[in-house]
Design a protein around this motif. Sequence first.
Motif, short mmCIF file in Angstrom:
data_model
loop_
_atom_site.label_atom_id
_atom_site.label_comp_id
_atom_site.label_asym_id
_atom_site.label_seq_id
_atom_site.Cartn_x
_atom_site.Cartn_y
_atom_site.Cartn_z
N ILE A 113 10.85 7.49 -4.93
CA ILE A 113 9.78 7.27 -3.76
C ILE A 113 8.32 6.93 -4.51
O ILE A 113 7.84 6.31 -4.09
CB ILE A 113 9.89 8.41 -2.88
N LEU A 114 8.33 8.02 -5.48
CA LEU A 114 6.90 7.82 -6.10
C LEU A 114 6.76 6.42 -6.82
O LEU A 114 5.66 6.01 -7.03
CB LEU A 114 6.46 9.00 -7.21
N SER A 115 7.62 5.89 -7.24
CA SER A 115 7.48 4.59 -7.84
C SER A 115 7.80 3.42 -7.00
O SER A 115 7.30 2.31 -6.99
CB SER A 115 8.63 4.32 -9.12
N ASP A 116 8.19 3.82 -5.62
CA ASP A 116 8.22 2.86 -4.48
C ASP A 116 6.83 2.93 -3.68
O ASP A 116 5.86 2.47 -4.03
CB ASP A 116 9.50 3.30 -3.61
N ASN A 117 6.91 3.64 -2.37
CA ASN A 117 5.84 3.40 -1.70
C ASN A 117 4.98 4.75 -1.45
O ASN A 117 4.33 4.74 -0.42
CB ASN A 117 6.19 2.70 -0.22
N VAL A 118 5.55 5.96 -2.06
CA VAL A 118 4.80 7.19 -1.97
C VAL A 118 3.82 7.22 -3.04
O VAL A 118 4.23 7.39 -4.20
CB VAL A 118 5.80 8.08 -2.04
N THR A 134 -1.54 -1.52 10.20
CA THR A 134 -0.61 -0.16 9.68
C THR A 134 -1.43 0.18 8.41
O THR A 134 -1.54 1.49 7.84
CB THR A 134 0.92 -0.52 9.25
N GLU A 135 -2.03 -1.05 7.46
CA GLU A 135 -2.59 -0.73 6.20
C GLU A 135 -4.00 0.00 6.41
O GLU A 135 -4.05 1.01 5.69
CB GLU A 135 -2.96 -2.12 5.62
N GLU A 136 -4.52 -0.09 7.55
CA GLU A 136 -5.72 0.49 8.03
C GLU A 136 -5.50 2.10 8.32
O GLU A 136 -6.02 2.87 7.82
CB GLU A 136 -6.32 -0.10 9.06
N ALA A 137 -4.33 2.20 9.18
CA ALA A 137 -4.10 3.49 9.58
C ALA A 137 -3.38 4.35 8.15
O ALA A 137 -3.93 5.41 7.89
CB ALA A 137 -2.68 3.55 10.14
N ILE A 138 -2.81 3.78 7.05
CA ILE A 138 -2.46 4.27 6.10
C ILE A 138 -3.66 4.72 5.05
O ILE A 138 -3.94 5.81 4.59
CB ILE A 138 -1.41 3.41 5.22
N SER A 139 -4.75 3.81 5.05
CA SER A 139 -5.90 3.95 4.28
C SER A 139 -6.72 5.26 4.67
O SER A 139 -7.02 5.90 4.12
CB SER A 139 -6.44 2.61 4.16
N MET A 161 1.01 -1.32 0.03
CA MET A 161 0.09 0.00 0.12
C MET A 161 0.87 1.17 0.06
O MET A 161 1.90 1.15 0.60
CB MET A 161 -0.79 -0.05 1.15
N LYS A 162 0.53 2.23 -1.02
CA LYS A 162 1.28 3.48 -0.87
C LYS A 162 0.53 4.73 0.18
O LYS A 162 -0.61 4.28 0.29
CB LYS A 162 1.40 4.06 -2.29
N ILE A 163 1.66 5.35 0.16
CA ILE A 163 1.16 6.40 1.33
C ILE A 163 1.28 7.71 0.69
O ILE A 163 1.96 8.26 -0.04
CB ILE A 163 2.06 6.16 2.55
N ILE A 164 0.29 8.85 1.47
CA ILE A 164 0.62 10.23 1.30
C ILE A 164 1.31 11.12 2.32
O ILE A 164 1.05 10.72 3.27
CB ILE A 164 -0.77 10.82 0.88
#
Length: 256
Positions: free
Chosen positions: A26-31, A236-241, A1-4
Amino acid sequence: MKIIDTHAHYDDRQFDTDRYELIERILSDNVLGFINIGCDIESSIFSSELSKKYDNVYASVGIHPGMVDETEEDYTEKLKELCKNKKVVAIGEIGLDYHYEGYDRERQIRFFREQLALAKELSLPVIIHSRDATEDTMEILRELRPEKAVMHCFSGSAEIAAELVKLGIMISFTGVLTFKNSKKAVKACEETPIEMLMLETDSPYMAPTGYRGQRCDSSMTMVTAGKLAEIKGISTEEAISICNDNAIKFFGLDFS
Ligand SMILES: [Zn+2]
């Protein structure tokens, strides 16, 4: 999952050697995306230009309280012009900073009030910076009631967080949340409804635990998300989402 990451400063000279390489990595990784934040006219122009260069990069424009002395009086016109770019999604970072000696309190307050008015005029959210100035900041916010605001790099008490939430103001956490000595911020995070929370790095500053002393970049938002998840007792997935959704809604971002 990617993060903002809702708050980064890629114009900082710490990125001079590898700025665009890093952003692309970072944009092609997890951001998923980030907002580059203006602190003066120059960094506001940089932020706007950067947002034109990458789909998932947005910008804010504004005069940081630490930069008001060097800023000319016609700044609101310049900021307004920059806001014609639809990827400029906020006025910020603006506020009060009484940390360093020699600051001009009256000038900081005037710039803060003028930029809150500008945000209202343009119907844009504001990103607030407040350091060693809680009382004055709260007084101005209570009086001027921004329609949409976020308190950036929050490290205050649960009581202040509750008062901000009552004013409808969002709370945003950097890597500071992960520091051992951040008990106050952890308690504030615990007690604030997750719908009112957002994540950020303040890159290149505020690298989270595990990266202290290093240059921070948006990928490290993940570490703070992990801490927030632990505090809230969710994955963590829930927090990111949830925090991604909060940012998308608050700033009106589009990653489709
Ligand atoms: Zn900042």
